[in-house]
Design a protein around this motif. Structure first.
Motif, PDB file in Angstrom:
ATOM      1  N   TYR A   1       0.832  -1.459  -0.030  1.00 18.98           N
ATOM      2  CA  TYR A   1       0.069   0.167   0.047  1.00 18.98           C
ATOM      3  C   TYR A   1       0.741   1.477  -0.172  1.00 18.98           C
ATOM      4  CZ  TYR A   1      -2.771   3.765   1.344  1.00 18.98           C
ATOM      5  OH  TYR A   1      -3.203   5.241   1.517  1.00 18.98           O
ATOM      6  N   PRO A   2       1.615   1.571   0.914  1.00 15.61           N
ATOM      7  CA  PRO A   2       1.925   2.792   0.963  1.00 15.61           C
ATOM      8  C   PRO A   2       3.016   3.305  -0.213  1.00 15.61           C
ATOM      9  CG  PRO A   2       2.599   2.158   3.060  1.00 15.61           C
ATOM     10  CD  PRO A   2       1.839   0.829   2.156  1.00 15.61           C
ATOM     11  N   ASP A   3       3.624   1.988  -0.696  1.00 20.04           N
ATOM     12  CA  ASP A   3       4.452   2.502  -1.917  1.00 20.04           C
ATOM     13  C   ASP A   3       3.634   2.630  -3.359  1.00 20.04           C
ATOM     14  OD1 ASP A   3       6.374   1.641  -0.215  1.00 20.04           O
ATOM     15  OD2 ASP A   3       6.793  -0.369  -0.713  1.00 20.04           O
ATOM     16  N   ASN A   4       2.466   2.090  -3.425  1.00 20.75           N
ATOM     17  CA  ASN A   4       1.861   2.250  -4.772  1.00 20.75           C
ATOM     18  C   ASN A   4       0.638   3.255  -4.428  1.00 20.75           C
ATOM     19  OD1 ASN A   4      -0.091   0.884  -3.198  1.00 20.75           O
ATOM     20  ND2 ASN A   4      -0.285  -0.814  -4.647  1.00 20.75           N
ATOM     21  N   ARG A   5       0.822   4.340  -3.496  1.00 21.32           N
ATOM     22  CA  ARG A   5      -0.479   5.146  -3.404  1.00 21.32           C
ATOM     23  C   ARG A   5      -0.806   5.841  -4.649  1.00 21.32           C
ATOM     24  NH1 ARG A   5       1.162   8.614   1.782  1.00 21.32           N
ATOM     25  NH2 ARG A   5       0.526   6.700   2.826  1.00 21.32           N
ATOM     26  N   ALA A   6       0.285   6.189  -5.494  1.00 19.94           N
ATOM     27  CA  ALA A   6      -0.066   6.923  -6.516  1.00 19.94           C
ATOM     28  C   ALA A   6      -0.769   6.237  -7.574  1.00 19.94           C
ATOM     29  CB  ALA A   6       1.266   7.482  -7.192  1.00 19.94           C
TER      30      ALA A   6
END
Lengths: 355, 141
Positions: B37-42
């Motif tokens: 999750y936080p890595d692929n937020r974009a």
């Protein structure tokens, strides 16, 4: 009888004997071999835990550990360091002596079994003439550690887990033993190096065709049960017993149990490879001129069998105790005995396939 | 004889199970369902059925189709929807009619059960995909 030597590193062997008097050199060599095997134990254990987690993730369409190190490769090392730094707790009014003794029983049997495995033509510490018998005996000694852990914990769940383990191991070592006896009939020796030698004219699973295949299936089922892995992990059934026999253990003592469990899985897979798939022999002798490749063939085949055991684990649901015993006494044992006769007839009538 | 058919049946079903998991093992390299999750937020795109929050749809004239019937308020088990309404005169017909003043949705009480969306007769409220209601001070809103 004790043939412990560094013969797999000949230059070091010669160096030690030129430097020290023979008695001392022998002693130094034993210590060195011990250290090497302890390293193998630790590295293989940590690697197998990581492999298990990655393989489990793939089976369940997950990613698995991928944060520590490249692709999660340092995860189990980090776990081990964490466990090392944790407090060793115990229960009140527990049998302290047995409680502390239990993990060592489990590890030492696993280490002793590692010693007789022929990793390659020269890399075998202890080529005893009753090798296979020794391995079967050791796999039954390991359960004493589990029973002691359950008894020494002063915890009813641990006790139930340990008792289940006793039931399971006593039942299933029959099948392990009989399926190996079936293969010994074909190989004609209990010495592991001799069994490998026989397989130079075709792996035993090819030589023994149908009965060998049945024996392999029975060995894999019983071997999985012997190592207390799912679907036979009644010993540590999380939903029923907490963590089973190692509920009360923490820190490094727990890690010993955990590592020993994985090393036992490795040993069962290694026995399967030695007895059925030609140990360090390459298929069709393609790398016969390069004997040092043997260790890679051995490890490669072993990890394939380990993968098969992991495949079992992440596919099948756990058995009940009565189902476990029914499977052993009503199905595996009669089939095994019939298979033994079939193998005897095959060997007697010379129906084996040899190249 | 049923002894052997039982064994055959057992082995066959076990192999069927192993075939299913084996296929997962081989194909799961690309189709792993884990979102980092936080890595692929974009690039993260939530799926259509995801229940993030209840929103009231507005068309291009900034008008909604809510009639203020209060069915969603009645349907909600936690009382997370509150409708403030008033009576007025309909300019077209000249009759008295119920008008909606405000549709209040308390996210803190909502359990994402979706009963309000099912109850709405005029499809005025729907599920939206937004699930992250916070932001750090360093990132733009």
């Amino acid at each position: 009888m004790l043939t412990s030597s560094l013969l797999f590193i000949p230059s070091l062997h010669d160096f030690l004997f030129s430097l020290l008097p023979p008695g001392l050199a022998k002693g130094a060599e034993m210590v060195l071999v011990g250290i090497i095997y302890l390293t193998i134990f630790a590295v293989a254990g940590l690697f197998l835990v990581l492999l298990e987690r990655k393989v489990a993730a793939r089976f369940q369409l997950r990613l698995g550990p991928n944060r520590v190190g490249y692709g999660g490769s340092m995860q189990t090392l980090a776990d081990a360091l964490k466990l090392l730094s944790k407090e060793l707790t115990g229960t009140v009014r527990a049998d302290k002596f047995l409680f502390n003794l239990a993990p060592y029983f489990v590890i030492i049997t696993a280490l002793m079994a590692l010693a007789v495995l022929p990793f390659s033509q020269s890399m075998q510490v202890f080529d005893i003439n009753i090798g296979l018998f020794f391995l079967i005996a050791l796999s039954s000694v390991g359960v004493i550690g589990i029973l002691l852990a359950g008894w020494g914990s002063n915890n009813k769940y641990a006790m139930i887990g340990a008792m289940r383990s006793g039931v399971q191991t006593i039942s299933y070592e029959l099948s392990v033993g009989l399926s190996l006896v079936t293969m010994v009939l074909l190989a004609g020796s209990l010495q592991l190096s001799q069994i490998v030698e026989v397989q130079k004219s075709g792996w035993l699973i090819v030589q023994g065709h149908i009965p060998a295949l049945i024996a392999f299936m029975i060995f894999m089922i019983a071997g999985t049960a012997e190592t207390n892995r799912a679907p036979f992990d009644l010993v540590e059934a999380e939903s029923e017993l907490g963590a089973g026999f190692h509920t009360e253990y923490s820190g490094m003592k727990f890690a010993y149990f955990f590592l020993a469990e994985f090393i036992n899985m490795f040993i069962i897979a290694a026995i399967a490879v030695i007895v059925f798939f030609g140990a360090w022999l390459s298929p069709f002798g393609i790398t016969e001129s390069l004997p040092w490749l043997g260790v890679f063939w051995f490890l490669g085949k072993t990890f394939l069998v380990v993968l098969l055991m992991m495949w079992f684990r992440w596919t099948f649901p756990r058995l009940r105790v009565d189902q476990l015993l029914t499977l052993e006494w009503k199905y595996l044992l009669p089939l095994n005995l019939a298979n033994l006769v079939l193998m005897a007839v095959t060997v007697w009538l010379n129906l084996t396939i040899q190249f | 004889m049923s002894y052997f058919t039982e064994i055959y049946h057992g082995v066959k079903t076990l192999l069927t199970g192993m075939r299913v998991t084996g296929r997962y093992f081989i194909t799961s390299g690309k189709s792993a369902i884990t979102q980092q999750y936080p890595d692929n937020r974009a690039s993260l795109k939530m799926f259509d059925r995801f229940r993030g929050e209840v929103v009231m749809l507005h068309d291009e004239n900034n008008e909604h189709s809510c009639t203020g019937c209060q069915k969603c308020e009645l349907a909600c088990p936690n009382g997370s929807i509150e409708i403030i309404w008033d009576r007025g005169v309909d300019p077209e017909t000249g009759k008295k009619k119920k008008f909606i003043d405000k549709h209040i949705y308390h996210l803190g009480m909502c359990t994402q059960c979706g009963l309000c969306v099912q109850a709405c007769p005029s499809n005025a409220i729907v599920w939206a995909q937004k699930f992250r209601k916070t932001r750090s001070t360093t990132e733009p809103s």
